[in-house]
Design an enzyme around this catalytic site. Structure first.
Site, PDB file in Angstrom:
ATOM      1  N   ALA A 286       0.898  -1.187  -0.023  1.00 11.86           N
ATOM      2  CA  ALA A 286       0.067  -0.068   0.260  1.00 11.86           C
ATOM      3  C   ALA A 286       0.928   1.467   0.088  1.00 11.86           C
ATOM      4  CB  ALA A 286      -0.946  -0.268   1.183  1.00 11.86           C
ATOM      5  N   LYS A 287       0.436   2.290  -0.763  1.00  9.84           N
ATOM      6  CA  LYS A 287       1.067   3.779  -0.632  1.00  9.84           C
ATOM      7  C   LYS A 287       0.757   4.333   0.597  1.00  9.84           C
ATOM      8  CE  LYS A 287       2.584   7.428  -3.509  1.00  9.84           C
ATOM      9  NZ  LYS A 287       2.516   8.436  -2.407  1.00  9.84           N
ATOM     10  N   TRP A 288       1.361   4.623   1.612  1.00 15.58           N
ATOM     11  CA  TRP A 288       0.873   5.300   2.895  1.00 15.58           C
ATOM     12  C   TRP A 288       0.858   6.846   2.597  1.00 15.58           C
ATOM     13  CZ3 TRP A 288      -1.111   1.979   6.251  1.00 15.58           C
ATOM     14  CH2 TRP A 288      -0.775   0.641   6.070  1.00 15.58           C
TER      15      TRP A 288
ATOM     16  N   ASP B 226      -2.856   5.802  -0.286  1.00 12.22           N
ATOM     17  CA  ASP B 226      -3.038   6.771  -1.583  1.00 12.22           C
ATOM     18  C   ASP B 226      -2.667   6.032  -2.622  1.00 12.22           C
ATOM     19  OD1 ASP B 226      -2.557   9.402  -2.418  1.00 12.22           O
ATOM     20  OD2 ASP B 226      -0.357   9.495  -1.949  1.00 12.22           O
ATOM     21  N   GLY B 227      -2.863   4.630  -2.781  1.00 12.51           N
ATOM     22  CA  GLY B 227      -2.426   3.974  -3.756  1.00 12.51           C
ATOM     23  C   GLY B 227      -1.754   2.549  -3.603  1.00 12.51           C
TER      24      GLY B 227
END
Length: 353
Positions: free
Chosen positions: A28-30, A175-176
């Site tokens: 996951a994009k933190w 975030d993505g």
């Protein structure tokens, strides 16, 4: 401090791509502050993405690092603040404060967490030359006994799972997705990973612009949306124009230029107004002494912009200009057009780690 990888270290970076690439490690994009954490016994240094120290702003994480990380190590991760089951970047931003008393108070009221997703050194060994998959194995062993507020970032090598994370985790404020080649050594300050972010569009009212630092050309466009009470709210900016286009925009927008009197954001020219909200035209803890003056325009033009996600009632990041919308009336540009993202409990994301 005497470690095989010494501070400051600029982290390995990612470049944007449209789709999730195959055959990689996915995370996951933190949405927080990127941080490189150095620990040598009781000595702890937390460095920002630019290498500047963050240590003093997060005293609770210094304690957590001593309690949860190996005695001598260097960790790459993200500092986040969780509120009501999702990431809250606004509350995180409040932690950067010059007053130590305020920092200590916020450390109790809005404590931060550290999401660890890479390891650069442990003991006397630099892990920079190791493959991504090998560093992940070391990281898992190093954090096997860690407990909140230190978390091991969940990963997968299954693209289908990554696609599911991309769809679901946004509801928890993420975030993505980030994709990392499995054989990738750690390369500081180099864009060798891949990030896949959400992109949506919105039609916004153009209500002003900021001049560019290089001269009398447009730097960024100030965007607004009407709320349920019919008040035009500042929702963000769009930028990234070529210098030639910046020059053209000055002449193109000149007929719409007005004074502050009568403008929906007229009060924001008063410095005291900025004490009660994040408004265009004033310095902040982030901008320092940067010139944030702006030129008011009649709110009569509409432009379509692309954005990734919202943080409260504003765009989280700078929006991307797509096109003018002469077919749209400014008063039709409301928050109602924005897509509602289903909420998702961040605890479920972290439990996968």
């Amino acid at each position: 401090m005497d470690l095989p990888v010494m501070p400051p270290v600029k982290p390995m970076l990612a470049k944007s791509v449209a789709k999730i690439p195959p055959g990689m490690q996915y995370e996951a994009k933190w949405d927080g502050f990127r941080a490189i954490v150095h620990r040598d016994g009781d000595e702890v240094v937390i460095g920002s993405r630019t290498g500047k120290p963050l240590t003093r702003y997060f005293p609770e994480l210094v304690t957590a690092v001593r309690d949860n990380l190996p005695p001598r190590c260097v960790i790459d991760g993200e500092i986040v603040v969780v509120h009501e089951g999702r990431l809250d970047f606004d509350r995180l931003g409040e932690r950067i404060h010059p007053a130590d008393s305020r920092v200590r108070l916020l450390a109790e009221r809005t404590p931060a967490s550290l999401i660890a997703f890479d390891i650069l050194a442990v003991g006397d060994e630099s892990l920079l030359p190791l493959r991504q998959s090998e560093r992940r194995t070391v990281l898992e062993a190093a954090l096997s006994a860690a407990s909140p507020p230190v978390h091991l970032a969940p990963v997968t090598t299954d693209p289908a799972v990554a696609e599911e994370w991309f769809r679901r985790y946004e509801g928890a404020g993420l975030d993505g997705v980030v994709a990392k080649p499995l054989d990738l050594p750690y390369r500081p300050d180099t864009r060798v990973m891949y990030k896949i972010k959400h992109e949506r569009t919105a039609d916004c009212v153009l209500a002003g612009y900021r001049p560019h630092r290089s001269g009398p050309v447009v730097g960024s466009l100030l965007l607004g949306l009407y709320d349920a009470q019919g008040v035009l709210q500042h929702v963000g900016v769009c930028a990234a124009f070529s210098m030639r286009r910046r020059e053209e925009l000055v002449a193109e927008l000149e007929p719409s230029r007005v004074g502050f009197a009568g403008h929906p954001w007229a009060a924001w020219a008063d410095a005291s107004a900025h004490e009660h909200g994040r408004l265009p035209g004033a310095p902040s803890r982030w901008s320092g002494k940067k010139d944030m003056s702006w030129v008011p325009l009649r709110p009569e033009r509409v432009c379509e912009v692309a954005y990734d996600h919202m943080e409260g009632d504003r765009f989280r990041h700078t929006a991307r200009f797509r096109r003018w919308r002469p077919d749209r009336a400014p008063d039709s540009c409301t928050y109602a057009q924005l897509e509602e993202v289903a909420r998702y409990d961040l605890a479920e994301v972290l439990s996968a780690g």
